[in-house]
Design a protein around this motif. Structure first.
Motif, short mmCIF file in Angstrom:
data_model
loop_
_atom_site.label_atom_id
_atom_site.label_comp_id
_atom_site.label_asym_id
_atom_site.label_seq_id
_atom_site.Cartn_x
_atom_site.Cartn_y
_atom_site.Cartn_z
N ALA A 1 -2.63 -3.91 -53.06
CA ALA A 1 -3.69 -3.03 -52.61
C ALA A 1 -3.16 -1.53 -52.44
N ILE A 2 -4.16 -0.62 -52.56
CA ILE A 2 -3.78 0.96 -52.64
C ILE A 2 -3.80 0.96 -50.82
N GLU A 3 -2.47 1.39 -50.48
CA GLU A 3 -2.62 1.81 -48.94
C GLU A 3 -3.46 3.58 -48.68
N VAL A 4 -2.86 4.45 -49.54
CA VAL A 4 -3.11 5.81 -49.40
C VAL A 4 -2.95 6.62 -50.83
N VAL A 5 -3.81 7.33 -50.98
CA VAL A 5 -3.53 8.26 -51.75
C VAL A 5 -3.49 9.50 -51.28
N LYS A 6 -2.28 10.48 -51.71
CA LYS A 6 -2.05 11.81 -51.07
C LYS A 6 -2.21 12.75 -52.00
N GLY A 7 -2.83 13.79 -51.56
CA GLY A 7 -2.96 14.96 -52.51
C GLY A 7 -4.28 15.07 -53.46
N VAL A 8 -4.27 16.09 -53.98
CA VAL A 8 -5.45 16.30 -55.16
C VAL A 8 -4.67 16.81 -56.50
N HIS A 9 -5.47 16.13 -57.46
CA HIS A 9 -4.79 16.49 -58.70
C HIS A 9 -4.97 17.94 -59.22
N ASN A 10 -4.20 18.54 -59.62
CA ASN A 10 -4.35 20.05 -60.23
C ASN A 10 -4.66 20.26 -61.56
N HIS A 11 -5.01 18.91 -62.25
CA HIS A 11 -5.43 18.89 -63.53
C HIS A 11 -6.36 17.91 -63.67
N ILE A 12 -7.23 17.89 -64.84
CA ILE A 12 -8.18 16.92 -64.96
C ILE A 12 -7.61 15.78 -65.59
#
Length: 76
Positions: free
Chosen positions: A53-64
């Protein structure tokens, strides 16, 4: 939701999350994944998984995300 993996050309697992691939950075009790575009785009997004399971996603992608690249990657 089950984790989705793709096997790289070198036989290593890559994690697929929301149209982006991640490679394993380190593993202990938790597994830490780094965006595959870290070097090319300096993308600093990280994913932490515990078990299946995914616990956390940190940040925002700076690319598509690159759908064509994902399709090619899935063929390996």
């Amino acid at each position: 939701m089950a984790l989705q993996f793709i096997t790289s050309e070198k036989g290593k697992q890559k994690l697929l999350v929301d149209g982006h691939l991640f490679f394993k950075e380190k593993q202990a009790a938790k597994t830490y994944w780094k965006c595959e575009m870290y070097q090319k785009h300096r993308c600093r997004v990280r994913v932490i998984t515990v078990g299946d399971a995914i616990e956390v996603v940190k940040g925002v992608h700076n690319h598509i995300g690159d759908a064509a690249y994902l399709e090619v990657s899935k063929m390996h």
